[in-house]
Design an enzyme around this catalytic site. Sequence first.
Site, PDB file in Angstrom:
ATOM      1  N   GLU A  43      -9.167   1.574  15.366  1.00  0.00           N
ATOM      2  CA  GLU A  43      -8.223   2.654  15.073  1.00  0.00           C
ATOM      3  C   GLU A  43      -8.144   3.612  16.254  1.00  0.00           C
ATOM      4  OE1 GLU A  43      -6.131   2.936  12.312  1.00  0.00           O
ATOM      5  OE2 GLU A  43      -6.903   0.893  12.317  1.00  0.00           O
ATOM      6  N   LYS A  90      39.032  16.764 -10.384  1.00  0.00           N
ATOM      7  CA  LYS A  90      37.767  16.554 -11.079  1.00  0.00           C
ATOM      8  C   LYS A  90      38.017  15.939 -12.446  1.00  0.00           C
ATOM      9  CE  LYS A  90      35.904  18.644 -14.158  1.00  0.00           C
ATOM     10  NZ  LYS A  90      35.435  19.594 -15.178  1.00  0.00           N
ATOM     11  N   ASN A 133      55.099  14.711 -10.052  1.00  0.00           N
ATOM     12  CA  ASN A 133      55.014  15.509  -8.834  1.00  0.00           C
ATOM     13  C   ASN A 133      54.432  16.881  -9.174  1.00  0.00           C
ATOM     14  OD1 ASN A 133      55.565  17.143  -6.543  1.00  0.00           O
ATOM     15  ND2 ASN A 133      57.082  15.614  -5.909  1.00  0.00           N
ATOM     16  N   ARG A 187       0.807  13.966   6.981  1.00  0.00           N
ATOM     17  CA  ARG A 187       1.528  14.277   8.223  1.00  0.00           C
ATOM     18  C   ARG A 187       3.024  14.530   7.996  1.00  0.00           C
ATOM     19  NH1 ARG A 187      -1.142   9.168  11.283  1.00  0.00           N
ATOM     20  NH2 ARG A 187      -1.377   8.532   9.102  1.00  0.00           N
ATOM     21  N   ASP A 230       4.914   2.295   4.306  1.00  0.00           N
ATOM     22  CA  ASP A 230       5.569   3.200   5.256  1.00  0.00           C
ATOM     23  C   ASP A 230       6.108   2.472   6.482  1.00  0.00           C
ATOM     24  OD1 ASP A 230       3.195   2.652   6.545  1.00  0.00           O
ATOM     25  OD2 ASP A 230       2.692   4.733   6.999  1.00  0.00           O
ATOM     26  N   LEU A 283       0.844  -1.206   0.000  1.00  0.00           N
ATOM     27  CA  LEU A 283       0.000   0.000   0.000  1.00  0.00           C
ATOM     28  C   LEU A 283       0.874   1.249   0.000  1.00  0.00           C
ATOM     29  CD1 LEU A 283      -2.735  -1.036   2.582  1.00  0.00           C
ATOM     30  CD2 LEU A 283      -2.627  -1.449   0.112  1.00  0.00           C
TER      31      LEU A 283
HETATM   32  C1  UD1 Z   1      -2.632   1.963   9.559  1.00  0.00           C
HETATM   33  C2  UD1 Z   1      -3.676   1.021  10.158  1.00  0.00           C
HETATM   34  C3  UD1 Z   1      -3.439   0.909  11.669  1.00  0.00           C
HETATM   35  C4  UD1 Z   1      -2.018   0.442  11.914  1.00  0.00           C
HETATM   36  C5  UD1 Z   1      -1.000   1.314  11.201  1.00  0.00           C
HETATM   37  C6  UD1 Z   1       0.369   0.685  11.273  1.00  0.00           C
HETATM   38  C7  UD1 Z   1      -5.699   1.341   8.819  1.00  0.00           C
HETATM   39  C8  UD1 Z   1      -7.045   1.964   8.750  1.00  0.00           C
HETATM   40  N1  UD1 Z   1      -5.000   1.576   9.921  1.00  0.00           N
HETATM   41  O1  UD1 Z   1      -2.834   3.242  10.119  1.00  0.00           O
HETATM   42  O2  UD1 Z   1      -4.364   0.003  12.246  1.00  0.00           O
HETATM   43  O3  UD1 Z   1      -1.761   0.427  13.306  1.00  0.00           O
HETATM   44  O4  UD1 Z   1      -1.327   1.465   9.804  1.00  0.00           O
HETATM   45  O5  UD1 Z   1       1.396   1.495  10.751  1.00  0.00           O
HETATM   46  O6  UD1 Z   1      -5.322   0.614   7.925  1.00  0.00           O
HETATM   47  N2  UD1 Z   1      -2.771   4.016   1.882  1.00  0.00           N
HETATM   48  C9  UD1 Z   1      -3.211   3.864   0.586  1.00  0.00           C
HETATM   49  N3  UD1 Z   1      -4.425   4.340   0.224  1.00  0.00           N
HETATM   50  C10 UD1 Z   1      -5.256   4.946   1.111  1.00  0.00           C
HETATM   51  C11 UD1 Z   1      -4.818   5.106   2.439  1.00  0.00           C
HETATM   52  C12 UD1 Z   1      -3.573   4.631   2.798  1.00  0.00           C
HETATM   53  O7  UD1 Z   1      -2.478   3.311  -0.248  1.00  0.00           O
HETATM   54  O8  UD1 Z   1      -6.344   5.327   0.696  1.00  0.00           O
HETATM   55  C13 UD1 Z   1      -1.439   3.504   2.253  1.00  0.00           C
HETATM   56  C14 UD1 Z   1      -0.490   4.583   2.745  1.00  0.00           C
HETATM   57  O9  UD1 Z   1       0.332   5.037   1.667  1.00  0.00           O
HETATM   58  C15 UD1 Z   1       0.345   3.848   3.780  1.00  0.00           C
HETATM   59  C16 UD1 Z   1      -0.540   2.728   4.257  1.00  0.00           C
HETATM   60  O10 UD1 Z   1      -1.592   2.610   3.338  1.00  0.00           O
HETATM   61  O11 UD1 Z   1       1.534   3.288   3.224  1.00  0.00           O
HETATM   62  C17 UD1 Z   1      -1.112   3.004   5.658  1.00  0.00           C
HETATM   63  O12 UD1 Z   1      -1.825   4.233   5.631  1.00  0.00           O
HETATM   64  P1  UD1 Z   1      -1.713   5.282   6.806  1.00  0.00           P
HETATM   65  O13 UD1 Z   1      -2.590   6.410   6.504  1.00  0.00           O
HETATM   66  O14 UD1 Z   1      -0.298   5.552   7.110  1.00  0.00           O
HETATM   67  O15 UD1 Z   1      -2.379   4.430   8.004  1.00  0.00           O
HETATM   68  P2  UD1 Z   1      -2.166   4.604   9.547  1.00  0.00           P
HETATM   69  O16 UD1 Z   1      -2.972   5.740  10.029  1.00  0.00           O
HETATM   70  O17 UD1 Z   1      -0.724   4.622   9.857  1.00  0.00           O
HETATM   71 CA    CA Z   2       1.136   4.684   8.669  1.00  0.00          CA
END
Ligand code: UD1
Ligand code: CA
Length: 457
Positions: A155, A351, A377, A16, A103, A9
């Site tokens: 969440e 360079k 040299n 943030r 992430d 994902l």
């Molecule tokens: C998410 C989890 C949370 C967990 C945490 C761990 C959900 C709702 N929550 O929260 O339970 O503890 O990760 O790090 O899943 N992304 C998409 N498309 C979207 C939204 C997000 O691809 O529409 C991807 C983001 O790029 C990211 C990942 O999903 O890599 C997680 O999204 P993020 O918004 O960071 O979720 P958290 O609030 O951290």
């Molecule tokens: Ca996250």
Amino acid sequence: MVKRYAVILAAGQGTRMKSKLYKVLHPVMGRPMVQHVIDQVKAVQLDDMVTIVGFGADKVVEKIGDASKFVVQEEQLGTGHAVQQAEEILNGKDGTTIVVCGDTPLITDETYQALFNHHEKEGAKATILTTEVLNPTGYGRVIRNESGEVERIVEHKDASVQELRVNEINTGTYCFDNKALFEALKEVSNDNAQGEYYLPDVIEILRNKREKVSAFLTPNFEETLGINDRVALAQAEQVMKKRINEKHMRNGVTIIDPDNTYIGPDVTIEQDVLIHPGTIINGESTIKTNAEIGPHTEISNCMIGEETVIKQSVANDSQIGDRVKIGPFAHIRPEASIGNEVKIGNFVEVKKSSLGDKSKVSHLSYIGDADVGSNVNIGCGTITVNYDGKNKFLTTIEDDAFIGCNSNLIAPVTVGKGSYVAAGSTITKNVPEDSLSVARARQTNKEGYASKIKNRK
Ligand code: UD1
Ligand code: CA
């Protein structure tokens, strides 16, 4: 063998982070975080991998290349919605699908492997990778019933006061039975604090269908850090740095101060290399045995030979031979090719130049666009004058030549084999081999003239 698939994902905006750069492209130890994720997941044998990217994520696709298939999530409606985008590729397939967030770059292939094994051994429809942390703020909490079975994930923003006290968190990594996953996703709603389709809701949906749901609690909580802001990014950098440094130390590299040594993931360092504090080595660099690097040295994309010593210097995109001494305070710029046993001293810049074996440029010189032979040299303060404001020209200095201090070599120009250039010369014409070239005004001494000046009224 059960077939294995992965969904990464990576479509979230990363609000943030407060950045123009896509969140998952922020580097950790010089490599985009999503690339760390893909590399580690790939180490597990997979039959297919799909990365979900956001609209306009050309840079992500460019970085990852053909390591993964891509599907675009046009609107970021939540992690559940993101996984649904993989349906066109994975729908109807038998097997296990691991879902990983782009992430969480610190999770290792061993942990992914252990999660797969646990999931398949348990015969579960879903297995969450969980961990216990001291400060669970921001993470989804794992809610278990009295018998300790996982019931659902809540969440942070939706949790009750009591639920907020739970220290077991959802790491955002899961294994699912592929078919059961896409079936359950159809039932996920966005009726929650963030108005998003949450992937973790699949857990409760499967439980309600009396399917087996499991959790794999990893003790390696350090690995599971999710990077949502730059504070977490710096923490990830620390963990990754420590991990890389420890790998090198176990392989026989001495690192005097690991907290202040930054080595990128693509760097190769041979045994018995000594690294002093404040050193940064990145890109595709190789440091050969018995070399000594630092203190306060920055090396990027360089090959450094055996027993070479580099102190307080910067070197980029260059080849440096064996038993070379560089620094303190030298600058080796791209496309330098430095032979064996060369000496490059303080305040020397090199360079796009080659220097043959045993040549010396010991102090305060600029060597640019030059082809320097061996055993040459180059005296203090020499400049290869390579640029006329429009074009760059080559200086050739043949083997065994001796360039006197404070000389200008106006390129294009050649100093022949074994020749001398007198100190203070400005050389504009080729110097044939075995010659002495003097190109400076003759000195005249006017005796008694100093006191005349002093006594003037
Ligand atoms: C998410 C989890 C949370 C967990 C945490 C761990 C959900 C709702 N929550 O929260 O339970 O503890 O990760 O790090 O899943 N992304 C998409 N498309 C979207 C939204 C997000 O691809 O529409 C991807 C983001 O790029 C990211 C990942 O999903 O890599 C997680 O999204 P993020 O918004 O960071 O979720 P958290 O609030 O951290
Ligand atoms: Ca996250």
